[in-house]
Design a protein around this motif. Structure first.
Motif, PDB file in Angstrom:
ATOM      1  N   ASP A   1      -0.089  -2.741 -14.690  1.00 45.60           N
ATOM      2  CA  ASP A   1      -1.368  -3.099 -15.323  1.00 45.60           C
ATOM      3  C   ASP A   1      -1.411  -2.694 -16.790  1.00 45.60           C
ATOM      4  O   ASP A   1      -2.270  -3.170 -17.534  1.00 45.60           O
ATOM      5  CB  ASP A   1      -2.541  -2.429 -14.587  1.00 45.60           C
TER       6      ASP A   1
ATOM      7  N   ILE B   1       6.981  -6.129 -10.913  1.00 46.19           N
ATOM      8  CA  ILE B   1       6.006  -6.179  -9.819  1.00 46.19           C
ATOM      9  C   ILE B   1       5.456  -7.577  -9.576  1.00 46.19           C
ATOM     10  O   ILE B   1       5.458  -8.069  -8.451  1.00 46.19           O
ATOM     11  CB  ILE B   1       4.830  -5.193 -10.092  1.00 46.19           C
TER      12      ILE B   1
ATOM     13  N   ARG C   1       0.319 -13.471  -4.952  1.00 51.12           N
ATOM     14  CA  ARG C   1      -0.431 -12.402  -4.260  1.00 51.12           C
ATOM     15  C   ARG C   1      -0.426 -12.611  -2.735  1.00 51.12           C
ATOM     16  O   ARG C   1      -1.468 -12.757  -2.104  1.00 51.12           O
ATOM     17  CB  ARG C   1      -1.851 -12.299  -4.784  1.00 51.12           C
TER      18      ARG C   1
ATOM     19  N   LYS D   1     -11.771   1.043 -11.561  1.00 54.05           N
ATOM     20  CA  LYS D   1     -12.070  -0.187 -10.801  1.00 54.05           C
ATOM     21  C   LYS D   1     -11.257  -0.173  -9.506  1.00 54.05           C
ATOM     22  O   LYS D   1     -11.789  -0.429  -8.425  1.00 54.05           O
ATOM     23  CB  LYS D   1     -11.690  -1.411 -11.625  1.00 54.05           C
ATOM     24  N   ASN D   2      -9.976   0.161  -9.604  1.00 52.67           N
ATOM     25  CA  ASN D   2      -9.081   0.033  -8.445  1.00 52.67           C
ATOM     26  C   ASN D   2      -9.225   1.161  -7.437  1.00 52.67           C
ATOM     27  O   ASN D   2      -8.576   1.146  -6.397  1.00 52.67           O
ATOM     28  CB  ASN D   2      -7.628  -0.109  -8.918  1.00 52.67           C
TER      29      ASN D   2
ATOM     30  N   SER E   1       3.082  -1.528  -1.134  1.00 55.00           N
ATOM     31  CA  SER E   1       1.937  -2.332  -1.567  1.00 55.00           C
ATOM     32  C   SER E   1       0.653  -1.496  -1.561  1.00 55.00           C
ATOM     33  O   SER E   1       0.316  -0.868  -0.546  1.00 55.00           O
ATOM     34  CB  SER E   1       1.768  -3.511  -0.602  1.00 55.00           C
ATOM     35  N   VAL E   2      -0.060  -1.511  -2.677  1.00 56.03           N
ATOM     36  CA  VAL E   2      -1.319  -0.757  -2.782  1.00 56.03           C
ATOM     37  C   VAL E   2      -2.334  -1.294  -1.777  1.00 56.03           C
ATOM     38  O   VAL E   2      -2.876  -0.555  -0.960  1.00 56.03           O
ATOM     39  CB  VAL E   2      -1.879  -0.847  -4.224  1.00 56.03           C
ATOM     40  N   GLY E   3      -2.557  -2.597  -1.804  1.00 57.86           N
ATOM     41  CA  GLY E   3      -3.577  -3.191  -0.925  1.00 57.86           C
ATOM     42  C   GLY E   3      -3.229  -3.059   0.539  1.00 57.86           C
ATOM     43  O   GLY E   3      -4.091  -2.763   1.373  1.00 57.86           O
TER      44      GLY E   3
ATOM     45  N   ARG F   1      -5.815  -7.920 -17.671  1.00 59.66           N
ATOM     46  CA  ARG F   1      -5.096  -7.006 -18.580  1.00 59.66           C
ATOM     47  C   ARG F   1      -4.543  -7.767 -19.781  1.00 59.66           C
ATOM     48  O   ARG F   1      -4.388  -7.195 -20.859  1.00 59.66           O
ATOM     49  CB  ARG F   1      -3.977  -6.253 -17.853  1.00 59.66           C
TER      50      ARG F   1
ATOM     51  N   ASP G   1       1.293 -10.925   3.405  1.00 63.18           N
ATOM     52  CA  ASP G   1       2.126 -10.777   4.615  1.00 63.18           C
ATOM     53  C   ASP G   1       2.252  -9.314   5.039  1.00 63.18           C
ATOM     54  O   ASP G   1       2.159  -8.982   6.229  1.00 63.18           O
ATOM     55  CB  ASP G   1       3.510 -11.392   4.398  1.00 63.18           C
ATOM     56  N   LEU G   2       2.399  -8.418   4.083  1.00 62.91           N
ATOM     57  CA  LEU G   2       2.552  -6.990   4.435  1.00 62.91           C
ATOM     58  C   LEU G   2       1.265  -6.471   5.089  1.00 62.91           C
ATOM     59  O   LEU G   2       1.307  -5.680   6.039  1.00 62.91           O
ATOM     60  CB  LEU G   2       2.884  -6.162   3.194  1.00 62.91           C
TER      61      LEU G   2
END
Ligand code: EPZ
Length: 416
Positions: A305, A327, A121, A22-23, A162-164, A371, A124-125
């Motif tokens: 997750d 996290i 969530r 999914k990610n 950050s992943v996003g 999850r 800002d980054l």
């Protein structure tokens, strides 16, 4: 939406195939917006989050066709640069479309994604990085509007990997005219998969070893074909199910290299694991042992997750396990539901102290988040008696055909 009903206590035997990630699917679908052509994406799981991403693509003007697990996205004709509030609210990770709309159209309007079940969530980054790429960003009344000429690139150091944010920087700079370097970028396998898709489409994204990503802007991205990597969190959820309920299961299409650092946790709990290149065999014929200290970390550490499903397994462990969630600030909501099934878990801030019990008992429980829903399924499979799980919209966001897969392994599970 119905309920999932599990009559627990049966061991799991047999083999299943792990779904596509999914990610990885979500940022790759967002990346299709950059492509002046047709992208064919294989191994895309049927999930409500993926459906939401398809609705956003269609809203932007893309033609999207699904044939089984293959999505064909024709993004030659983008007519919109905005994502309406109802679509943003449906899936907060739609924020990853910001970078690709901005990169393709030079402007983007979307509503602030807002928080969710596991935390505030913030973004800002994301926004600070886009400003460093030259974007002008106005945020007011819950809306974000951005303008950006083709970026000349920038050197961006993320205070947190950050992943996003990493994905948004890559998407916003892929069609720039300069070089962008990200330091302290996320190293999740999904970042590599996004880079792999973009490079096949003619972009140039180099993911280094030390958390550095270099993006050389390209004039355009063109048609390509890609296969999404397997979902490592879904694999870890099924492994937790075997650890909790016992049995002997072969997971096909599991990319073991994407969760190597988690294997010692299952081995310490007493699972026997035989990994091979793209499958993993896991067997368990005793009650799990406790695992003294698990701390969720950015990749390659223990994934946040997997915290909830693994906790469900350890709630049956001999002795006391400790899990630290570093996290997200609110990712223990599943604990109250596990406690209804007899789990003995104490929360002190970001620390969960899990005093293992000999068995769990079936109960009526509600999914609190994606999850957390996986954790309740894991617990229900091992529990004595019947577990009825409601609020399945959370599970359907990320687990494809979970009850069919578990039924294939001998579980007494159905969806009403
Ligand atoms: C991605 O979320 C995943 N979602 C999450 O999976 C996963 O838990 C998370 O990465 C961490 O691995 C998708 O890929 C769609 P982050 P993301 O930005 O990108 C803080 C699931 O279950 N932060 O790495 O939102 C943030 O508050 C989902 O499939 C800022 O402070 O994660 C959090 O504490 C849940 N400012 C931490 O960083 C920002 O601008 C990690 O967030 C961005 C993030």
């Amino acid at each position: 939406m119905g309920n999932i009903i599990i009559d627990g206590g049966r061991q799991l035997e047999g083999e299943i195939s792990v779904q596509g990630s999914k990610n990885s699917s979500l940022p790759i679908l967002a990346a299709c917006v950059l492509v002046d052509g047709v992208s064919v994406i294989h191994n895309c799981p049927s999930l409500t989050d993926v459906d939401a991403a398809i609705r956003i693509l269609r809203h932007l003007g893309c033609k999207v066709k699904r044939e089984g697990s293959t999505l064909t996205v024709d993004s030659r004709n983008i007519v919109n640069c905005s994502i309406p509030e109802e679509l943003m609210r449906e899936m907060r990770s739609s924020i990853v479309f910001l970078g690709s709309i901005l990169g393709r159209m030079g402007k983007a309007e979307l509503s602030s994604p807002g928080g969710c079940d596991i935390g505030l969530r913030p973004i800002d980054l994301h926004l600070d990085a886009l400003k460093m790429l030259g974007a002008e960003i106005n945020e007011k009344h819950g809306f974000i509007s951005c303008r950006m000429k083709r970026t000349k690139g920038a050197a961006i150091s993320l205070s947190f990997p950050s992943v996003g944010a990493t994905e948004n920087i890559i998407l916003a700079s892929a069609l720039g005219v300069g070089r962008t370097v990200i330091h302290n970028a996320a190293r999740e396998p999904e970042i590599l998969d996004l880079a792999s898709f973009l490079n096949k489409a003619g972009c140039r994204v180099i993911v280094g070893k030390q958390g550095t990503v270099v993006i050389e802007g390209r004039r355009r991205a063109f048609s390509s074909e890609h296969r999404v990597i397997p979902d490592r969190i879904v694999a870890l959820t099924y492994m937790s199910a075997v650890g909790a309920a016992g049995g002997d299961v072969l997971l096909r299409n599991a990319d073991v290299s994407s969760f190597l650092t988690v294997l010692p946790v299952f081995e310490e709990a007493g699972c026997n694991i035989v990994p091979s290149k793209n499958s993993l065999r896991i067997s368990m014929n005793t009650r799990p042992k406790c695992v003294k200290n698990i701390r969720t970390m950015p990749y390659p550490g223990f994934p946040t997750d997997a915290q909830a499903p693994v906790m469900a397994m350890l709630s049956l462990g001999y002795g006391t396990s400790v899990m630290v969630e570093t996290i997200f600030e609110n990712r223990f909501k599943h604990v109250s539901e596990l406690s209804r099934m007899g789990a003995r878990i104490k929360i002190e801030g970001r620390v969960a102290i899990i005093e293992g019990v000999e068995s769990l008992y079936g109960a009526k429980v509600k999914c609190t988040d994606l999850r957390g829903g996986g954790a309740l399924v894991v617990a229900g499979l091992s529990a004595k008696g019947r577990t009825v799980i409601s609020n399945l919209e959370h599970i359907d966001r990320g687990y494809e055909n979970i009850e069919e897969n578990l039924r294939k392994l001998g579980a007494e599970i159905e969806r009403t």
